[in-house]
Design an enzyme around this catalytic site. Structure first.
Site, PDB file in Angstrom:
ATOM      1  N   HIS A 279       0.814  -1.226   0.000  1.00 26.40           N
ATOM      2  CA  HIS A 279       0.000   0.000   0.000  1.00 26.40           C
ATOM      3  C   HIS A 279       0.846   1.275   0.000  1.00 26.40           C
ATOM      4  CE1 HIS A 279      -4.062  -1.824   0.797  1.00 26.40           C
ATOM      5  NE2 HIS A 279      -3.282  -2.840   1.096  1.00 26.40           N
TER       6      HIS A 279
ATOM      7  N   ASP B 247       3.165   9.529  -0.864  1.00 25.94           N
ATOM      8  CA  ASP B 247       1.996   8.728  -0.478  1.00 25.94           C
ATOM      9  C   ASP B 247       1.825   7.618  -1.510  1.00 25.94           C
ATOM     10  OD1 ASP B 247      -0.274   8.102   1.031  1.00 25.94           O
ATOM     11  OD2 ASP B 247      -0.987  10.175   1.062  1.00 25.94           O
TER      12      ASP B 247
HETATM   13  C1  GDG Z   1      -2.399   3.826   3.229  1.00 32.82           C
HETATM   14  C2  GDG Z   1      -1.398   4.494   2.283  1.00 32.82           C
HETATM   15  C3  GDG Z   1      -3.107   4.382   0.458  1.00 32.82           C
HETATM   16  C4  GDG Z   1      -9.071   9.984   7.779  1.00 32.82           C
HETATM   17  N1  GDG Z   1      -9.584  10.730   8.773  1.00 32.82           N
HETATM   18  C5  GDG Z   1     -10.775  10.204   9.062  1.00 32.82           C
HETATM   19  C6  GDG Z   1     -11.000   9.110   8.224  1.00 32.82           C
HETATM   20  N2  GDG Z   1      -9.929   9.000   7.444  1.00 32.82           N
HETATM   21  C7  GDG Z   1      -9.835   8.008   6.362  1.00 32.82           C
HETATM   22  C8  GDG Z   1      -9.944   8.710   5.032  1.00 32.82           C
HETATM   23  C9  GDG Z   1      -9.340   7.683   4.102  1.00 32.82           C
HETATM   24  C10 GDG Z   1      -8.317   6.991   5.010  1.00 32.82           C
HETATM   25  O1  GDG Z   1      -8.614   7.340   6.349  1.00 32.82           O
HETATM   26  C11 GDG Z   1      -6.910   7.471   4.736  1.00 32.82           C
HETATM   27  O2  GDG Z   1      -6.498   6.898   3.547  1.00 32.82           O
HETATM   28  P1  GDG Z   1      -5.228   7.438   2.760  1.00 32.82           P
HETATM   29  O3  GDG Z   1      -5.176   6.712   1.470  1.00 32.82           O
HETATM   30  O4  GDG Z   1      -5.340   8.910   2.600  1.00 32.82           O
HETATM   31  O5  GDG Z   1      -3.957   7.209   3.682  1.00 32.82           O
HETATM   32  P2  GDG Z   1      -3.301   6.076   4.671  1.00 32.82           P
HETATM   33  O6  GDG Z   1      -4.064   5.921   5.921  1.00 32.82           O
HETATM   34  O7  GDG Z   1      -1.893   6.542   4.860  1.00 32.82           O
HETATM   35  O8  GDG Z   1      -3.345   4.697   3.847  1.00 32.82           O
HETATM   36  C12 GDG Z   1      -2.134   5.299   1.210  1.00 32.82           C
HETATM   37  C13 GDG Z   1      -3.989   3.609   1.431  1.00 32.82           C
HETATM   38  O9  GDG Z   1      -3.205   2.923   2.412  1.00 32.82           O
HETATM   39  C14 GDG Z   1      -4.841   2.564   0.705  1.00 32.82           C
HETATM   40  O10 GDG Z   1      -4.048   1.684  -0.039  1.00 32.82           O
HETATM   41  O11 GDG Z   1      -3.917   5.181  -0.374  1.00 32.82           O
HETATM   42  O12 GDG Z   1      -1.207   5.845   0.291  1.00 32.82           O
HETATM   43  O13 GDG Z   1      -0.512   5.349   3.002  1.00 32.82           O
HETATM   44  O14 GDG Z   1     -10.288   6.752   3.691  1.00 32.82           O
HETATM   45  O15 GDG Z   1     -11.275   9.019   4.773  1.00 32.82           O
HETATM   46  N3  GDG Z   1     -12.117   8.364   8.250  1.00 32.82           N
HETATM   47  C15 GDG Z   1     -13.068   8.712   9.144  1.00 32.82           C
HETATM   48  N4  GDG Z   1     -12.918   9.769   9.997  1.00 32.82           N
HETATM   49  C16 GDG Z   1     -11.805  10.539   9.985  1.00 32.82           C
HETATM   50  O16 GDG Z   1     -11.701  11.503  10.746  1.00 32.82           O
HETATM   51  N5  GDG Z   1     -14.190   7.990   9.211  1.00 32.82           N
END
Ligand code: GDG
Length: 479
Positions: free
Chosen positions: A158, A366
């Site tokens: 990821h 990222d």
């Molecule tokens: C890893 C990789 C890759 C955030 N704040 C809240 C909340 N979130 C949710 C977002 C989103 C998720 O968390 C974050 O996803 P990201 O993709 O931005 O980042 P990582 O956590 O670092 O994830 C990344 C991912 O894996 C998938 O393969 O894209 O590059 O680092 O869904 O919405 N959700 C809720 N409340 C919050 O306050 N419910």
């Protein structure tokens, strides 16, 4: 296809989170695949136990079977807080300055991967396909092979994959990558990370990579490919249309009293570029005093990995920066940055996205970034907001109609905020339509389907294929 065995560091149990709308798109999608194919989701419970017993907590919720194990405090320190989050995570995000090497971390990482293997091994049946997730479990497949597992095993990474020269700074990097070559399919988020990986196996291991990105190693044929992950578009559209989203939207709009809203939503992690983002916003305020008082930045940043010092550090830095910027630009009835250290239910988050005129998604590095995709999915197509996106997020490769920025350049991001706020409606609509098509077409079901089809359909290990011309004569190492 046989049953699916998903293995990841943590397991998302459907009923615990689903009802509250707290489960993310990835968990929803994996649960739906598990319901379709049958199978088990295996991982760490998140709980500690004084002594590891290998006891499996098996549960069935909402049509999905989960199996979890507890880990000892030393395991959590060395494997999770140590090798995974103090060594591999920073290194894979190009932060060699934060990367810590400690022999105990490496040993703990291997020990826990062995514990995972011992515990999941009895659950695997001959026709199952096994899908391992992420940097916590890179050597797991090789340990399973050592136990005689011959099933198809896939790995999805990821995070980014670092350039060879950075990876080479990791002690025993060669052993780690060699252990990964016991998978049948290795998936990355983008071609950029895939190319880094292929570069490594060619330059450091002297292996040949076929035109179809296959690697032959010890009698095994491994397919390496990019599978860009997406959001669960139908699920997220439902969240956007929910009453809770409408309420959150109205609440946020009412609170800013006509001001423009910039939004950031990120786990509190140094890879997300929050400090640079705050500085860019401060620069924007200084460069455009006429706008001061008319624009609010809402930064939602739920804490994560709080046991790791670099995460405590980033939290302190951001608190200091917020205080400083708010001190310099606030007025009696206005605070420019609303910095919120907590998470919100998904439905509410969807409403906040929709209320925001601009999203600042500016990670320094990222793997993909799902927030960028969620923001696009949450917009009103008739009056959409503008996505400002880091060129260093995997998402930037497909979301070219966002305003792409270098998050290290405070000047450029500040100018881009101004441009986003001034963007005419027809340009916003044009850009949004293209972005939305990409988000909808490459959603999580597409990703899941592509990965599982590749894992299932590719020719099996070389030794099982009918007389390939270049077949090595060596026996597979671990079968
Ligand atoms: C890893 C990789 C890759 C955030 N704040 C809240 C909340 N979130 C949710 C977002 C989103 C998720 O968390 C974050 O996803 P990201 O993709 O931005 O980042 P990582 O956590 O670092 O994830 C990344 C991912 O894996 C998938 O393969 O894209 O590059 O680092 O869904 O919405 N959700 C809720 N409340 C919050 O306050 N419910």
């Amino acid at each position: 296809m046989g049953r699916l065995i998903v293995i990841s560091n943590r397991v998302s149990v459907p009923s615990a989170a689903g009802a509250a709308g707290a489960q993310g798109g990835l968990a929803v999608a994996l649960n739906s695949a598990l319901r379709t194919h049958g199978g088990i989701w295996f991982g760490w419970s998140g709980q500690e136990t004084a002594e590891f017993t290998g006891h499996l907590d098996m549960q069935r919720n909402d049509g999905v079977t989960t199996a979890t194990i507890d880990l000892e405090p030393q395991d959590i320190d060395e494997y999770y807080n140590g090798y995974a989050n103090r060594t591999l995570w920073p290194l894979f995000h190009y932060r060699i300055d934060l990367t810590e090497y400690d022999r105990n971390f490496g040993e703990g990482y291997e020990r826990v991967n062995e514990r995972f293997a011992d515990s999941v091994f009895p659950l695997i049946e001959p026709d199952d396909i096994v899908w391992i997730h992420d940097y916590h479990l890179l050597p797991l497949a090789s340990i399973l092979r050592g136990k005689g597992v011959q099933n198809r095993i896939g790995l999805f990474v990821h995070t980014p994959w670092p350039p060879t020269r950075l990876l080479a700074s990791l002690p025993f990097h060669d052993r780690l990558v060699a252990s990964m070559l016991q998978h049948d399919v290795i998936g990355f988020q983008t071609t950029e990370w895939l190319e880094s990986f292929l570069h490594y196996v060619q330059k450091e291991m002297g292996l040949k990579v076929g035109l179809d990105n296959t690697i032959e190693y010890e009698g095994r044929r491994i397919v390496a490919r990019a599978f860009p992950i997406g959001i669960d578009y139908p699920e997220f559209s439902e969240a956007v249309a929910s009453p809770a989203a409408a309420e959150a939207h109205d609440r946020l709009k009412a609170s800013v009293r006509g001001r423009k809203i910039l939004i950031g939503v990120d786990r509190l992690d140094y890879s997300k570029g929050l400090g640079e983002r705050f500085e860019s916003f401060a620069r924007f305020l200084s460069d455009h005093p006429e706008r001061t008082g008319n624009v609010v930045l809402l930064q939602i940043a739920p804490p994560s990995r709080g046991d790791v010092a670099s995460y405590q550090q980033i939290r302190e830095d951001l608190e200091r920066k917020t205080g400083h910027i708010n001190g310099a630009h606030a007025d009696v009835d206005f605070v420019p940055i609303r910095y919120v250290n907590r998470g919100y239910p998904r439905n509410q988050l969807a409403g906040f996205y929709r209320a925001a005129d601009v999203a600042l998604v500016t990670p320094l590095r990222d793997g993909m970034n799902l927030v960028a995709k969620e923001y696009i999915a949450a917009q009103d197509p008739e009056d959409p907001g503008v996505l400002v996106l880091s060129q260093f997020a995997g998402a930037a490769l497909r979301l070219k109609d966002a305003l792409l920025v270098n998050p290290h350049s405070v000047e450029q991001v500040a100018e881009t905020i101004q441009r986003a706020l001034d963007m005419p409606l027809d340009e916003r609509r044009r850009r949004h339509a293209k972005l939305l098509a990409a988000v909808r077409d490459e959603d999580v079901s597409h990703w899941l389907d592509q990965f599982l089809r590749t894992l299932e359909d590719e020719d099996g290990p070389v030794e099982a294929a009918p007389e390939p011309a270049t077949q090595p004569t060596t026996e597979p190492a671990c079968s």
